[in-house]
Motif scaffolding. Structure first.
Motif, mmCIF file in Angstrom:
data_model
loop_
_atom_site.group_PDB
_atom_site.id
_atom_site.type_symbol
_atom_site.label_atom_id
_atom_site.label_comp_id
_atom_site.label_asym_id
_atom_site.label_seq_id
_atom_site.Cartn_x
_atom_site.Cartn_y
_atom_site.Cartn_z
ATOM 1 N N SER A 101 56.004 72.088 -42.795
ATOM 2 C CA SER A 101 54.759 71.810 -43.515
ATOM 3 C C SER A 101 53.810 70.973 -42.663
ATOM 4 C CB SER A 101 55.044 71.125 -44.856
ATOM 5 O OG SER A 101 55.635 69.865 -44.667
ATOM 6 N N THR A 102 54.353 70.077 -41.862
ATOM 7 C CA THR A 102 53.514 69.263 -40.971
ATOM 8 C C THR A 102 52.807 70.130 -39.947
ATOM 9 O OG1 THR A 102 54.965 67.354 -41.275
ATOM 10 C CG2 THR A 102 53.545 67.332 -39.345
ATOM 11 N N LYS A 103 53.476 71.146 -39.442
ATOM 12 C CA LYS A 103 52.841 72.041 -38.471
ATOM 13 C C LYS A 103 51.608 72.713 -39.071
ATOM 14 C CE LYS A 103 56.768 73.185 -35.479
ATOM 15 N NZ LYS A 103 57.609 72.059 -35.878
ATOM 16 N N PHE A 104 51.699 73.098 -40.338
ATOM 17 C CA PHE A 104 50.558 73.730 -40.997
ATOM 18 C C PHE A 104 49.502 72.698 -41.401
ATOM 19 C CE2 PHE A 104 53.718 77.155 -41.755
ATOM 20 C CZ PHE A 104 53.015 78.195 -41.161
ATOM 21 N N GLN A 105 49.924 71.553 -41.901
ATOM 22 C CA GLN A 105 48.980 70.523 -42.339
ATOM 23 C C GLN A 105 48.168 69.945 -41.179
ATOM 24 O OE1 GLN A 105 51.552 67.768 -44.346
ATOM 25 N NE2 GLN A 105 51.452 68.864 -46.290
ATOM 26 N N ASN A 106 48.802 69.790 -40.026
ATOM 27 C CA ASN A 106 48.120 69.224 -38.862
ATOM 28 C C ASN A 106 47.333 70.274 -38.083
ATOM 29 O OD1 ASN A 106 49.150 66.718 -39.504
ATOM 30 N ND2 ASN A 106 50.828 66.836 -38.041
ATOM 31 N N GLY A 107 47.347 71.487 -38.560
ATOM 32 C CA GLY A 107 46.641 72.571 -37.884
ATOM 33 C C GLY A 107 47.585 73.338 -36.981
ATOM 34 N N ILE A 108 47.950 74.506 -37.411
ATOM 35 C CA ILE A 108 48.899 75.330 -36.662
ATOM 36 C C ILE A 108 48.371 75.652 -35.264
ATOM 37 C CG2 ILE A 108 48.083 77.521 -37.618
ATOM 38 C CD1 ILE A 108 51.769 76.655 -36.963
ATOM 39 N N GLU A 109 47.053 75.586 -35.099
ATOM 40 C CA GLU A 109 46.462 75.853 -33.783
ATOM 41 C C GLU A 109 46.967 74.849 -32.745
ATOM 42 O OE1 GLU A 109 44.418 75.014 -36.505
ATOM 43 O OE2 GLU A 109 44.308 77.089 -37.194
ATOM 44 N N ASN A 110 47.187 73.601 -33.176
ATOM 45 C CA ASN A 110 47.731 72.591 -32.257
ATOM 46 C C ASN A 110 49.130 72.978 -31.788
ATOM 47 O OD1 ASN A 110 45.425 70.995 -32.589
ATOM 48 N ND2 ASN A 110 46.312 69.912 -34.316
ATOM 49 N N THR A 111 49.925 73.477 -32.716
ATOM 50 C CA THR A 111 51.281 73.903 -32.372
ATOM 51 C C THR A 111 51.232 75.136 -31.476
ATOM 52 O OG1 THR A 111 52.029 73.029 -34.503
ATOM 53 C CG2 THR A 111 53.543 74.477 -33.331
ATOM 54 N N VAL A 112 50.307 76.053 -31.755
ATOM 55 C CA VAL A 112 50.135 77.239 -30.907
ATOM 56 C C VAL A 112 49.821 76.793 -29.480
ATOM 57 C CG1 VAL A 112 48.658 79.247 -30.443
ATOM 58 C CG2 VAL A 112 49.466 78.802 -32.771
ATOM 59 N N GLY A 113 48.892 75.856 -29.340
ATOM 60 C CA GLY A 113 48.525 75.346 -28.015
ATOM 61 C C GLY A 113 49.691 74.691 -27.313
ATOM 62 N N GLU B 26 60.793 77.182 -40.446
ATOM 63 C CA GLU B 26 61.042 75.802 -40.874
ATOM 64 C C GLU B 26 60.627 75.591 -42.330
ATOM 65 O OE1 GLU B 26 60.618 73.466 -36.593
ATOM 66 O OE2 GLU B 26 58.924 73.458 -37.982
ATOM 67 N N LEU B 27 59.469 76.099 -42.700
ATOM 68 C CA LEU B 27 58.945 75.903 -44.052
ATOM 69 C C LEU B 27 59.747 76.684 -45.085
ATOM 70 C CD1 LEU B 27 56.566 74.576 -45.635
ATOM 71 C CD2 LEU B 27 55.358 76.735 -45.341
ATOM 72 N N ILE B 28 59.800 77.994 -44.929
ATOM 73 C CA ILE B 28 60.504 78.843 -45.903
ATOM 74 C C ILE B 28 62.013 78.631 -45.807
ATOM 75 C CG2 ILE B 28 60.896 81.219 -46.685
ATOM 76 C CD1 ILE B 28 58.018 80.058 -47.118
ATOM 77 N N GLY B 29 62.507 78.514 -44.576
ATOM 78 C CA GLY B 29 63.937 78.255 -44.381
ATOM 79 C C GLY B 29 64.355 76.920 -44.967
#
Length: 134
Positions: A25-37, A56-59
């Motif tokens: 959820s943190t990856k999505f809340q902080n902007g998944i684009e940051n994680t993509v980068g 991570e989220l659904i699992g």
């Protein structure tokens, strides 16, 4: 009456699910684009960030509920091996002062593998199906 082993496995399952749910959820809340980068900076395809965050989220939710525990545990194991090898191993077990080491990732990996190889834990949704089947 619940056996000690059942209680322990349930505690491991719920903790692991919560840890991954929060990370996803943190990856999505902080902007998944940051994680993509970040993934791309490691030389990994950017779409892996979406796959990891989704797992991570659904699992995490599935693990807490006790649904597909072995499959989700296996997927968590793959993510953790990737994190250790691609990111954390260079910092060592305890870290190097700039980055955390791989001790937590290794602990989560061991817990994930435990859930892959053990029987279902108590209070798991997947037990309902198996109880009806028997």
């Amino acid at each position: 009456m619940m056996k000690k082993q059942d209680l322990a496995a349930t505690m491991v399952r719920v903790f692991l699910g919560m840890a991954f749910l929060i990370h996803g959820s943190t990856k999505f809340q902080n902007g998944i684009e940051n994680t993509v980068g970040f993934f791309e900076s490691l030389g990994l395809p950017g779409f892996f960030a979406y796959a990891v965050a989704f797992i991570e989220l659904i699992g995490g939710i599935a693990m807490i509920a006790g649904f597909g525990t072995r499959i989700v545990g296996f997927l968590f194991s793959l993510i953790l091996i990737g994190a250790i090898v691609k990111v954390k191993i260079s910092a060592g077990f305890l870290g190097n002062g700039q980055m955390a080491g791989y001790e937590l990732d290794l602990a989560l990996l061991v817990l994930s593998i435990y859930l892959v190889i053990t029987n279902r834990s108590a209070y798991a949704v997947e037990n309902v199906y198996h109880a009806q089947k028997n």
